[in-house]
Design an enzyme around this catalytic site. Structure first.
Site, mmCIF file in Angstrom:
data_model
loop_
_atom_site.group_PDB
_atom_site.id
_atom_site.type_symbol
_atom_site.label_atom_id
_atom_site.label_comp_id
_atom_site.label_asym_id
_atom_site.label_seq_id
_atom_site.Cartn_x
_atom_site.Cartn_y
_atom_site.Cartn_z
ATOM 1 N N ARG A 119 -7.215 11.492 17.116
ATOM 2 C CA ARG A 119 -6.066 10.608 17.130
ATOM 3 C C ARG A 119 -6.774 9.354 15.928
ATOM 4 O O ARG A 119 -6.252 8.382 16.374
ATOM 5 C CB ARG A 119 -5.828 9.956 18.487
ATOM 6 C CG ARG A 119 -5.307 11.055 19.209
ATOM 7 C CD ARG A 119 -4.739 10.610 20.789
ATOM 8 N NE ARG A 119 -4.193 11.593 21.423
ATOM 9 C CZ ARG A 119 -4.512 12.626 22.376
ATOM 10 N NH1 ARG A 119 -5.747 12.158 22.490
ATOM 11 N NH2 ARG A 119 -3.924 13.369 22.838
ATOM 12 N N LYS A 141 -1.077 4.904 2.826
ATOM 13 C CA LYS A 141 -0.395 6.082 2.970
ATOM 14 C C LYS A 141 -1.036 7.216 2.911
ATOM 15 O O LYS A 141 -1.942 7.408 1.957
ATOM 16 C CB LYS A 141 0.677 5.958 1.944
ATOM 17 C CG LYS A 141 1.947 5.156 2.131
ATOM 18 C CD LYS A 141 2.955 5.339 0.958
ATOM 19 C CE LYS A 141 4.175 4.657 1.048
ATOM 20 N NZ LYS A 141 5.197 4.722 -0.179
ATOM 21 N N GLU A 183 1.141 5.994 -14.302
ATOM 22 C CA GLU A 183 1.292 5.141 -12.998
ATOM 23 C C GLU A 183 1.397 3.723 -13.465
ATOM 24 O O GLU A 183 1.858 2.697 -12.942
ATOM 25 C CB GLU A 183 0.307 5.528 -11.822
ATOM 26 C CG GLU A 183 0.746 5.044 -10.712
ATOM 27 C CD GLU A 183 1.696 5.437 -9.754
ATOM 28 O OE1 GLU A 183 2.373 5.063 -9.318
ATOM 29 O OE2 GLU A 183 1.986 6.690 -9.969
ATOM 30 N N LYS A 211 -0.772 -4.255 -5.803
ATOM 31 C CA LYS A 211 -0.374 -3.290 -4.620
ATOM 32 C C LYS A 211 -0.580 -4.049 -3.224
ATOM 33 O O LYS A 211 -0.186 -3.809 -2.220
ATOM 34 C CB LYS A 211 -0.810 -1.880 -4.923
ATOM 35 C CG LYS A 211 -0.648 -1.040 -3.780
ATOM 36 C CD LYS A 211 -0.859 0.468 -4.089
ATOM 37 C CE LYS A 211 -0.174 1.355 -3.084
ATOM 38 N NZ LYS A 211 -0.413 2.593 -3.264
#
Length: 353
Positions: A119, A141, A183, A211
């Site tokens: 977890r 992410k 990018e 970012k």
């Protein structure tokens, strides 16, 4: 070495370390960020392991290397399950750490495995590609692809640290570096200045700082963070339709031009701003032409399943207030943007011949 802090608070803030030939600092970083770790699972790819020394990195603690396949076809749930099974068999605990060494696929998969195993255990990214340094390794992410789209199965799981050694870029094939430049082109339109004149270290720092600020303001992508996907809506569709013959950064470059044409059609920007998009992409040596594979209906259907889509076809588009999310874009406008790109590509081919 330079540092950018991702200031999330609540004990989850971390540093992005950027410099040249700084791999040797990894043991100190691990000792600082995960002081109780006794084992480090290095997740990487065979192609990278063959370029770098063996082991690919020295963590300063007991370590074992776990290889994943090279290519988007390995960015799947099965790969994450296999990693977690291997971690369990080795006897890793919640105090241990995953060290993902590679580009975006490695950090996405390795990070997701770290988020799932027990977890959630600590993960540190050693990013070896330009694309990974300025995008994939920062922001938390993680995830893998489904048959229906890219990055649809994953979790937000912030790393404990990120190490970006720009010296490793010299080991990358030219096409891999170009992928990162696609990018980087995006950041020209997100307010990052002076990218052209900066050293590679400073370019990476500038992109990471932008970012990081966006991630801190909108960690779970409920608003402004979606602007970091500028050019990505069509890009992801092109990657899937073309079975990943296009690299991500190559697809983003095309997606930036498509987004600019679409914004012009919607009256959000003028011809000069579209021309600026084309100039930036061309300056990085990237193509803005649509590939032959993938018909419009297929691409539109794929874009409808984009993770940003909450109210009809949704795009990140330039405009008078800068880059922002625009919902409810009509198929007519999208087809007009495709027409504009096809017309310019045809005209360009005529000039060459």
């Amino acid at each position: 070495m330079k540092h950018v802090e991702v200031s999330l608070g609540g004990g989850r803030s971390y540093l992005v370390h950027v410099g040249e030939n700084i791999l040797g600092t990894l043991p100190d970083i691990i000792n600082t960020c995960v002081p109780n770790a006794k084992r480090a699972a290095i997740v990487t790819q065979a192609t990278l392991a063959s370029v770098l020394a063996d082991p690919v990195v020295d963590t300063g603690i007991e370590q074992r290397t776990f290889l994943i396949g090279d290519g988007e076809q390995y960015k799947r749930v099965a790969t994450v399950e296999s990693l977690c099974q291997s971690f369990s068999e080795w006897g890793m605990t919640r105090n241990d750490v995953v060290v993902a060494v590679g580009g975006g696929i490695v950090t996405d998969v390795g990070g997701f495995a770290a988020a799932c195993f027990l977890r959630g255990i600590s993960v540190i990214y050693v990013s070896t590609t330009l694309l990974g340094m300025i995008d994939a390794a920062v922001g938390g992410k993680t995830g893998v692809n489904l048959e229906t789209g890219k990055n649809l199965f994953g979790a937000f799981w912030q790393p404990s640290a990120v190490l970006c050694d720009v010296g490793l870029l010299a080991t990358m094939p030219p096409r891999e570096l170009a992928c990162g430049l696609g990018e980087m082109a995006k950041y020209h339109f997100l307010g990052v200045r002076n990218l052209d004149a900066a050293s590679m270290v400073d370019r990476v720092v500038s992109c990471v700082a932008h970012k990081a600020a966006v991630v801190v303001a909108d960690e779970r992508e409920a608003g402004i963070r979606a602007t970091l996907n500028y050019g990505h809506t069509l890009a992801h569709a092109l990657e899937i339709a073309g079975e990943h013959e296009l690299r991500h950064g190559e697809a983003v470059a095309i997606g930036l031009i498509f987004a600019a044409e679409l914004a012009r059609i919607l009256g959000r920007i003028d011809d000069d701003r579209v021309a600026e998009h084309r100039q930036v992409v061309a300056a990085y040596g990237l193509s803005s032409d649509l590939p032959p594979r993938g018909n419009r209906d297929e691409l539109i259907a794929l874009m409808e399943r984009d993770k940003k889509a909450v109210d009809g076809l949704t795009f990140v588009l330039d405009g008078p207030n800068g880059v922002e999310v625009v919902t409810g874009v009509t198929p007519e406008a999208i087809n007009a943007a495709f027409d504009a790109m096809s017309s310019l590509a045809a005209a360009h081919r005529e000039v060459i011949t």
